[in-house]
Scaffold this active site. Structure first.
Site, PDB file in Angstrom:
ATOM      1  N   ASP A  15     -48.897 -34.573 -24.295  1.00 56.52           N
ATOM      2  CA  ASP A  15     -48.888 -36.039 -24.228  1.00 56.52           C
ATOM      3  C   ASP A  15     -48.265 -36.423 -22.895  1.00 56.52           C
ATOM      4  O   ASP A  15     -47.646 -35.588 -22.222  1.00 56.52           O
ATOM      5  CB  ASP A  15     -48.051 -36.617 -25.389  1.00 56.52           C
ATOM      6  CG  ASP A  15     -47.933 -38.142 -25.307  1.00 56.52           C
ATOM      7  OD1 ASP A  15     -48.936 -38.794 -24.974  1.00 56.52           O
ATOM      8  OD2 ASP A  15     -46.836 -38.677 -25.553  1.00 56.52           O
ATOM      9  N   SER A  16     -48.401 -37.699 -22.537  1.00 53.24           N
ATOM     10  CA  SER A  16     -47.764 -38.183 -21.324  1.00 53.24           C
ATOM     11  C   SER A  16     -46.238 -38.125 -21.443  1.00 53.24           C
ATOM     12  O   SER A  16     -45.545 -38.154 -20.443  1.00 53.24           O
ATOM     13  CB  SER A  16     -48.204 -39.622 -21.058  1.00 53.24           C
ATOM     14  OG  SER A  16     -47.948 -40.409 -22.200  1.00 53.24           O
ATOM     15  N   CYS A  78     -52.492 -37.858 -26.944  1.00 53.69           N
ATOM     16  CA  CYS A  78     -52.311 -39.067 -26.139  1.00 53.69           C
ATOM     17  C   CYS A  78     -53.647 -39.802 -26.116  1.00 53.69           C
ATOM     18  O   CYS A  78     -54.666 -39.223 -25.739  1.00 53.69           O
ATOM     19  CB  CYS A  78     -51.893 -38.666 -24.733  1.00 53.69           C
ATOM     20  SG  CYS A  78     -51.823 -40.030 -23.561  1.00 53.69           S
ATOM     21  N   GLU A 157     -39.278 -46.724 -27.056  1.00 56.60           N
ATOM     22  CA  GLU A 157     -38.414 -45.767 -26.351  1.00 56.60           C
ATOM     23  C   GLU A 157     -36.961 -46.262 -26.307  1.00 56.60           C
ATOM     24  O   GLU A 157     -36.040 -45.460 -26.239  1.00 56.60           O
ATOM     25  CB  GLU A 157     -38.951 -45.511 -24.939  1.00 56.60           C
ATOM     26  CG  GLU A 157     -40.340 -44.884 -24.993  1.00 56.60           C
ATOM     27  CD  GLU A 157     -40.521 -43.659 -24.121  1.00 56.60           C
ATOM     28  OE1 GLU A 157     -39.748 -43.490 -23.168  1.00 56.60           O
ATOM     29  OE2 GLU A 157     -41.445 -42.887 -24.412  1.00 56.60           O
ATOM     30  N   CYS A 189     -52.251 -45.553 -29.944  1.00 56.19           N
ATOM     31  CA  CYS A 189     -51.278 -44.978 -29.006  1.00 56.19           C
ATOM     32  C   CYS A 189     -50.343 -44.151 -29.854  1.00 56.19           C
ATOM     33  O   CYS A 189     -49.913 -44.600 -30.929  1.00 56.19           O
ATOM     34  CB  CYS A 189     -50.513 -46.108 -28.304  1.00 56.19           C
ATOM     35  SG  CYS A 189     -49.118 -45.517 -27.332  1.00 56.19           S
ATOM     36  N   HIS A 191     -47.362 -43.476 -29.659  1.00 58.15           N
ATOM     37  CA  HIS A 191     -46.023 -44.030 -29.897  1.00 58.15           C
ATOM     38  C   HIS A 191     -45.983 -44.937 -31.139  1.00 58.15           C
ATOM     39  O   HIS A 191     -44.956 -45.071 -31.776  1.00 58.15           O
ATOM     40  CB  HIS A 191     -45.588 -44.910 -28.715  1.00 58.15           C
ATOM     41  CG  HIS A 191     -44.949 -44.173 -27.597  1.00 58.15           C
ATOM     42  ND1 HIS A 191     -45.658 -43.371 -26.749  1.00 58.15           N
ATOM     43  CD2 HIS A 191     -43.665 -44.141 -27.164  1.00 58.15           C
ATOM     44  CE1 HIS A 191     -44.834 -42.874 -25.841  1.00 58.15           C
ATOM     45  NE2 HIS A 191     -43.621 -43.325 -26.069  1.00 58.15           N
TER      46      HIS A 191
HETATM   47  N1  DGL Z   1     -48.821 -41.642 -25.447  1.00 63.11           N
HETATM   48  C1  DGL Z   1     -49.617 -42.598 -24.739  1.00 63.11           C
HETATM   49  C2  DGL Z   1     -50.890 -42.914 -25.567  1.00 63.11           C
HETATM   50  O1  DGL Z   1     -51.045 -42.429 -26.675  1.00 63.11           O
HETATM   51  C3  DGL Z   1     -48.878 -43.879 -24.448  1.00 63.11           C
HETATM   52  C4  DGL Z   1     -47.806 -43.812 -23.408  1.00 63.11           C
HETATM   53  C5  DGL Z   1     -48.330 -43.856 -21.992  1.00 63.11           C
HETATM   54  O2  DGL Z   1     -48.680 -44.954 -21.494  1.00 63.11           O
HETATM   55  O3  DGL Z   1     -48.356 -42.818 -21.365  1.00 63.11           O
HETATM   56  O4  DGL Z   1     -51.738 -43.635 -25.113  1.00 63.11           O
END
Ligand code: DGL
Length: 270
Positions: A15-16, A78, A157, A189, A191
């Site tokens: 993931d990012s 992600c 976060e 997303c 998150h």
């Molecule tokens: N984890 C990213 C997603 O699922 C969101 C966070 C980011 O912008 O990198 O899109």
């Protein structure tokens, strides 16, 4: 999709940053015997504001890192990366690659009753139109409504999911969905599962929340079963966590995502 390698090898997840840990939590729950190597690109997060070229390049580099750990498959945990990089990764690497968009879209199509689906995601994911395209391919008559929610990731976060400000922001972002009379909302997303209580409160019990983290793991499970690649070893599975920036911040927040503290976080340069 074929898996040709040893079934006892780990599943590689990236993931990012931290959001993909919601997918890891599901992997641990649904596939507790599997070994997992997670890479969070914490040095370059967020991807949601980046260009498609950057997102694809970062994703390719992330898979290259995971390949050093002899993974048997890749899960793109992600949505932003899944929106842009899935075809490039499938083409470049000789490994099965599963993204979150397809499974989330499929689930939403299955559960909607009135054919009106909302998607909340980063700006890049919404701009890609991938959810709408995938849903339309499955069921052309369905109406899809997208909403960028750039403030959600920083709120999560910061650990502010329980605060009034999160509810107010959610109310603003979700207002158009009420008018659109959606009955299904995709959390586009990784998150966002942490915001489920707030989203449920704002949208009401009548709207189904589709968690792409859950759906992608169901797909991974199916793939491993169909290809006879579920882990067979009786020894405890390995669980490794890699990040591209200082692990301290990751440690603190990871507990919130996983529900328990993690060990073995290693810094790994991209
Ligand atoms: N984890 C990213 C997603 O699922 C969101 C966070 C980011 O912008 O990198 O899109």
């Amino acid at each position: 999709m074929r898996i040709k390698t040893d079934p006892n090898r780990p599943i590689g997840v990236f993931d990012s940053g931290l959001g993909g840990l919601t997918v890891v939590k599901e992997l641990f729950r649904q596939l507790p015997k599997e070994s997992v190597v997670y890479f969070g690109d914490t040095a370059r997060v967020p991807y949601g504001t980046k260009s498609p070229e950057a997102i694809i390049r970062f994703s390719q580099e992330n898979v290259t890192i995971l390949k050093q750990y002899q993974v048997k498959m890749i899960v793109i945990a992600c949505n932003t990366s899944s929106s842009f990089a899935l075809p490039a990764l499938r083409q470049q690497f000789d490994l099965p690659v599963v993204g979150v968009i397809g499974p989330g879209a499929k689930k939403a199509v299955q559960v909607t009753r009135n054919g009106r689906i909302g998607v909340i995601a980063t700006a890049a994911t919404i701009n890609s139109g991938q959810y709408a395209k995938t849903i339309k391919k499955l069921q052309p008559s369905i109406k899809v409504f997208g909403q960028k929610c750039p403030l959600f990731v920083p709120l999560i976060e910061e650990g502010w999911t329980g605060k009034e400000v999160s509810r107010q922001i959610a109310q603003e972002y979700l207002r158009p969905f009420k008018k659109a009379r959606i009955d299904t909302l995709i959390l586009g997303c990784t998150h966002y599962p942490l915001l489920k209580p707030v989203l449920r409160q704002v949208m009401g019990e009548g709207v189904m929340l589709v968690d792409s983290a859950q759906s992608v793991v169901e797909e991974v499970k199916e793939l491993l079963q169909n290809t006879n690649c579920a882990r067979q070893s009786q020894s405890p599975p390995a669980r490794r966590f890699l990040v591209s920036d200082e692990p301290r911040h990751f440690h603190r927040l990871a507990k919130r995502f996983l529900g328990f503290p993690m060990k073995n976080v290693k810094r790994c340069y991209v």
